[in-house]
Design a protein around this motif. Structure first.
Motif, PDB file in Angstrom:
ATOM      1  N   ILE A  90       5.805  24.033  -7.330  1.00 32.98           N
ATOM      2  CA  ILE A  90       7.580  24.080  -7.484  1.00 32.98           C
ATOM      3  C   ILE A  90       8.408  25.773  -8.182  1.00 32.98           C
ATOM      4  O   ILE A  90       8.734  26.225  -8.059  1.00 32.98           O
ATOM      5  N   GLY A  91       7.608  25.042  -9.331  1.00 28.96           N
ATOM      6  CA  GLY A  91       7.776  25.812 -10.389  1.00 28.96           C
ATOM      7  C   GLY A  91       7.587  27.676 -10.490  1.00 28.96           C
ATOM      8  O   GLY A  91       8.438  28.064 -10.651  1.00 28.96           O
ATOM      9  N   TYR A  92       6.525  27.802  -9.865  1.00 31.27           N
ATOM     10  CA  TYR A  92       5.753  28.870  -9.604  1.00 31.27           C
ATOM     11  C   TYR A  92       6.746  29.557  -8.661  1.00 31.27           C
ATOM     12  O   TYR A  92       7.132  30.564  -8.308  1.00 31.27           O
ATOM     13  N   ASN A  93       7.161  28.978  -7.597  1.00 31.13           N
ATOM     14  CA  ASN A  93       8.001  28.828  -6.393  1.00 31.13           C
ATOM     15  C   ASN A  93       9.203  29.245  -6.823  1.00 31.13           C
ATOM     16  O   ASN A  93      10.319  30.252  -6.207  1.00 31.13           O
ATOM     17  N   LEU A  94       9.545  28.319  -7.455  1.00 25.08           N
ATOM     18  CA  LEU A  94      10.984  28.465  -7.776  1.00 25.08           C
ATOM     19  C   LEU A  94      11.529  30.033  -8.587  1.00 25.08           C
ATOM     20  O   LEU A  94      12.683  30.529  -8.455  1.00 25.08           O
ATOM     21  N   ALA A  95      10.446  30.000  -9.364  1.00 25.35           N
ATOM     22  CA  ALA A  95      10.677  31.462 -10.543  1.00 25.35           C
ATOM     23  C   ALA A  95      10.457  32.509  -9.284  1.00 25.35           C
ATOM     24  O   ALA A  95      11.363  33.972  -9.570  1.00 25.35           O
ATOM     25  N   ASN A  96      10.020  32.088  -8.101  1.00 30.24           N
ATOM     26  CA  ASN A  96       9.256  33.625  -7.088  1.00 30.24           C
ATOM     27  C   ASN A  96      10.977  34.137  -6.963  1.00 30.24           C
ATOM     28  O   ASN A  96      11.515  35.108  -6.385  1.00 30.24           O
ATOM     29  N   LEU A  97      11.551  32.697  -5.881  1.00 32.24           N
ATOM     30  CA  LEU A  97      13.015  32.416  -5.768  1.00 32.24           C
ATOM     31  C   LEU A  97      14.110  32.899  -6.848  1.00 32.24           C
ATOM     32  O   LEU A  97      15.387  32.515  -6.553  1.00 32.24           O
ATOM     33  N   ASN A  98      13.858  32.929  -7.922  1.00 34.91           N
ATOM     34  CA  ASN A  98      15.118  33.521  -9.159  1.00 34.91           C
ATOM     35  C   ASN A  98      15.731  32.378  -9.266  1.00 34.91           C
ATOM     36  O   ASN A  98      16.442  32.129  -9.544  1.00 34.91           O
ATOM     37  N   LEU A  99      15.468  30.883  -9.117  1.00 33.92           N
ATOM     38  CA  LEU A  99      15.833  29.996  -9.319  1.00 33.92           C
ATOM     39  C   LEU A  99      15.395  29.240 -10.432  1.00 33.92           C
ATOM     40  O   LEU A  99      16.462  28.384 -11.011  1.00 33.92           O
ATOM     41  N   ILE A 100      14.603  29.833 -11.451  1.00 30.41           N
ATOM     42  CA  ILE A 100      14.084  29.043 -12.701  1.00 30.41           C
ATOM     43  C   ILE A 100      14.738  28.987 -13.627  1.00 30.41           C
ATOM     44  O   ILE A 100      15.047  27.865 -14.263  1.00 30.41           O
ATOM     45  N   THR A 101      16.123  30.346 -13.804  1.00 27.00           N
ATOM     46  CA  THR A 101      16.976  30.332 -15.356  1.00 27.00           C
ATOM     47  C   THR A 101      17.773  28.903 -14.663  1.00 27.00           C
ATOM     48  O   THR A 101      18.716  27.896 -15.734  1.00 27.00           O
ATOM     49  N   LYS A 102      18.793  28.932 -13.304  1.00 30.31           N
ATOM     50  CA  LYS A 102      19.523  27.708 -12.798  1.00 30.31           C
ATOM     51  C   LYS A 102      19.066  26.573 -13.683  1.00 30.31           C
ATOM     52  O   LYS A 102      19.785  25.631 -13.976  1.00 30.31           O
ATOM     53  N   THR A 103      17.512  25.796 -13.039  1.00 31.57           N
ATOM     54  CA  THR A 103      17.208  24.857 -13.304  1.00 31.57           C
ATOM     55  C   THR A 103      17.075  24.518 -14.429  1.00 31.57           C
ATOM     56  O   THR A 103      16.667  23.526 -15.254  1.00 31.57           O
ATOM     57  N   ILE A 104      16.530  25.694 -15.373  1.00 31.42           N
ATOM     58  CA  ILE A 104      16.192  25.781 -16.642  1.00 31.42           C
ATOM     59  C   ILE A 104      18.003  24.978 -17.166  1.00 31.42           C
ATOM     60  O   ILE A 104      18.269  24.074 -18.134  1.00 31.42           O
ATOM     61  N   LYS A 105      19.218  25.692 -16.473  1.00 26.93           N
ATOM     62  CA  LYS A 105      20.719  25.109 -17.325  1.00 26.93           C
ATOM     63  C   LYS A 105      20.295  23.772 -17.388  1.00 26.93           C
ATOM     64  O   LYS A 105      20.751  23.192 -18.020  1.00 26.93           O
ATOM     65  N   TRP A 106      20.223  23.763 -15.366  1.00 25.38           N
ATOM     66  CA  TRP A 106      20.936  22.157 -15.426  1.00 25.38           C
ATOM     67  C   TRP A 106      19.969  20.743 -16.468  1.00 25.38           C
ATOM     68  O   TRP A 106      20.997  20.013 -16.615  1.00 25.38           O
ATOM     69  N   TYR A 107      19.049  20.834 -16.366  1.00 22.71           N
ATOM     70  CA  TYR A 107      17.814  20.841 -16.892  1.00 22.71           C
ATOM     71  C   TYR A 107      17.983  19.918 -18.395  1.00 22.71           C
ATOM     72  O   TYR A 107      18.903  19.049 -18.861  1.00 22.71           O
ATOM     73  N   SER A 108      18.635  21.667 -18.336  1.00 16.13           N
ATOM     74  CA  SER A 108      19.319  20.913 -20.144  1.00 16.13           C
ATOM     75  C   SER A 108      20.751  20.863 -20.606  1.00 16.13           C
ATOM     76  O   SER A 108      20.131  19.877 -21.531  1.00 16.13           O
ATOM     77  N   ILE A 109      21.226  20.822 -19.685  1.00 14.05           N
ATOM     78  CA  ILE A 109      22.936  20.492 -20.147  1.00 14.05           C
ATOM     79  C   ILE A 109      22.375  18.861 -19.757  1.00 14.05           C
ATOM     80  O   ILE A 109      23.064  18.375 -21.096  1.00 14.05           O
ATOM     81  N   PHE A 110      22.239  18.425 -18.556  1.00 18.69           N
ATOM     82  CA  PHE A 110      21.739  16.648 -18.306  1.00 18.69           C
ATOM     83  C   PHE A 110      20.783  16.179 -19.488  1.00 18.69           C
ATOM     84  O   PHE A 110      21.406  14.958 -20.168  1.00 18.69           O
ATOM     85  N   GLY A 111      20.038  16.729 -20.204  1.00 19.41           N
ATOM     86  CA  GLY A 111      18.986  16.469 -21.036  1.00 19.41           C
ATOM     87  C   GLY A 111      19.824  16.193 -22.656  1.00 19.41           C
ATOM     88  O   GLY A 111      20.077  15.152 -23.163  1.00 19.41           O
ATOM     89  N   ILE A 112      20.473  17.367 -22.731  1.00 26.92           N
ATOM     90  CA  ILE A 112      21.230  16.597 -23.751  1.00 26.92           C
ATOM     91  C   ILE A 112      22.789  16.034 -23.645  1.00 26.92           C
ATOM     92  O   ILE A 112      23.045  15.043 -24.934  1.00 26.92           O
ATOM     93  N   LEU A 113      23.259  15.942 -22.454  1.00 28.20           N
ATOM     94  CA  LEU A 113      24.585  14.849 -22.318  1.00 28.20           C
ATOM     95  C   LEU A 113      23.506  13.346 -22.370  1.00 28.20           C
ATOM     96  O   LEU A 113      24.343  12.589 -23.156  1.00 28.20           O
ATOM     97  N   ILE A 114      22.292  13.267 -22.672  1.00 27.06           N
ATOM     98  CA  ILE A 114      21.664  11.640 -22.224  1.00 27.06           C
ATOM     99  C   ILE A 114      21.592  11.265 -23.578  1.00 27.06           C
ATOM    100  O   ILE A 114      21.746  10.286 -24.109  1.00 27.06           O
TER     101      ILE A 114
END
Length: 398
Positions: A90-114
């Motif tokens: 999944i990580g490999y393919n999301l990076a291929n689709l140029n979606l990994i930065t957006k994924t990291i962004k929302w992962y990080s924001i949600f983590g800090i809110l928690i």
């Protein structure tokens, strides 16, 4: 999917996350749209590891150690192993689709809110959803199954926000404070040590990696030395501050041991890491070449060493289960990847540094908890492997 990487729970004895369901859906969508990429070397390595650990668990261990092993346990652990390679894909393919930065962004924001929620509930001593969000009603664990695991997850969430060039320094400081207080709320000694180690890396990087004139470098070194001196002088005050917090907030009492009695923090108060690691080393000695396979560790530890627990160390756990050859090969490749992301100027991008830092934090946390099946480790490892390979190809074509 990104926000659910901050969540997991145990159902029917299995560690389940909502991210798992999205993982399956994403794989199906990619497969049906003919966009799924399966890298050859990782899948071959996975098949070799699978064959080795299954054959060892099913045939070698029962006869060599004369133990009856629970087949359900072996199947359960193998499912976890299969999940790791799926997250890698999944990580490999999301990076291929140029979606990994957006994924990291929302992962990080949600983590800090928690994390911020945990600080608020702990400081105000609110017992809202304490059975869900707290371990033993005292240690904040967010949406994870364990306070230590939560702390490591939280620290990885801070990487993206503190590395963003657009983020102002004052907000980066706010993110750090939230992260620090959240780790205290979790009462995680592992988290506090991991955070401290990561701060050392960022400090070292800031001072030495960026181009600076001699005057600026000297000023920064002087400031660091002064900070160390002031911190040393203020240590007694800080120790008293943590002690006062420990009196009013039970979760802080565990962390206070790091300042009052480091040896006791490692070996006592529910940790017993010294004994846990000793047992892990003894198990490795029993079968260094082939390991003991999956689903067998606690049975062997209980039967031969009267200690029914996992290694609480990812490196020892992998070595015990996979055997030294496979473990050394994997860890060597892992550290090679991190080194490549660090020292190769052509691929030293902001995204790769963020991915690298996340994996480094997980590895620091892995020294005291078993994260060999951690979703974020394999997910972000898959992303950085693709990113480095793509950048290598691009630089070669140029």
């Amino acid at each position: 999917m990104a926000i659910f990487l901050n969540q997991s729970d145990v159902l029917f004895g299995v560690n389940i996350s909502f991210a798992d369901f999205f993982c399956v859906i994403i794989l199906m969508v990619l497969a049906f749209s003919h966009c799924l990429i399966i890298p050859i070397i990782p899948i071959v390595f996975f098949l070799v590891v699978s064959m080795s650990v299954l054959l060892t668990a099913v045939f070698y261990v029962p006869f060599h150690f004369e133990l009856y092993l629970d087949p359900i346990k072996i199947i359960s652990d193998y499912i976890k192993l299969c999940a790791t390679i799926l997250y890698f894909f999944i990580g490999y393919n999301l990076a291929n689709l140029n979606l990994i930065t957006k994924t990291i962004k929302w992962y990080s924001i949600f983590g800090i809110l928690i994390g911020l929620l945990g600080v608020t509930l702990t400081v105000l001593n609110l017992k809202i959803f304490s059975q869900v969000l707290f371990y033993a009603d005292t240690r904040y664990k967010g949406l994870m199954i364990d306070p230590n695991y939560f702390s490591v997850i939280l620290i990885t969430s801070s990487v993206y926000l503190t590395r963003l060039k657009e983020m102002k320094v004052k907000w980066k400081l706010v993110i750090f404070i939230i992260t620090f207080l959240s780790v205290l709320a979790a009462g995680s000694k592992t988290g506090l040590i991991t955070l401290f180690c990561y701060l050392l890396i960022r400090t070292f990087e800031y001072v030495f990696s960026k181009k600076k004139n001699i005057k600026m470098l000297v000023i920064q070194l002087v400031l660091i030395v002064m900070t160390i001196i002031i911190t040393t002088m203020a240590f007694n005050f800080f120790q008293q501050f943590i002690s006062d917090l420990a009196t009013s907030r039970p979760s802080f009492a565990r962390v206070y041991l790091l300042f009052a009695d480091f040896n006791g923090a490692v070996s006592g108060n529910g940790s017993e890491r010294d004994r846990t690691w000793y047992v892990a080393l003894q198990i490795i000695k029993l079968s260094p070449l082939f390991g003991i396979g999956i689903g067998t560790y606690t049975s062997i530890a209980s039967s031969m060493f009267n200690y029914n627990n996992v290694a609480h160390n990812t490196f020892l756990q992998i070595t015990a289960e996979w055997g030294l050859p496979l473990a050394v090969f994997f860890l060597s490749y892992l550290f090679y990847t991190l080194g490549k992301a660090t020292f190769s100027k052509s691929i030293n991008t902001e995204t790769n540094l963020i991915l690298r830092d996340i994996i480094i934090i997980v590895l620091f946390g892995s020294m005291a908890i078993t994260l060999s099946n951690a979703r974020i480790l394999w997910f972000f490892l898959g992303a950085i492997v693709y990113s480095l390979d793509r950048n290598k190809i691009n630089s070669t074509n140029k």
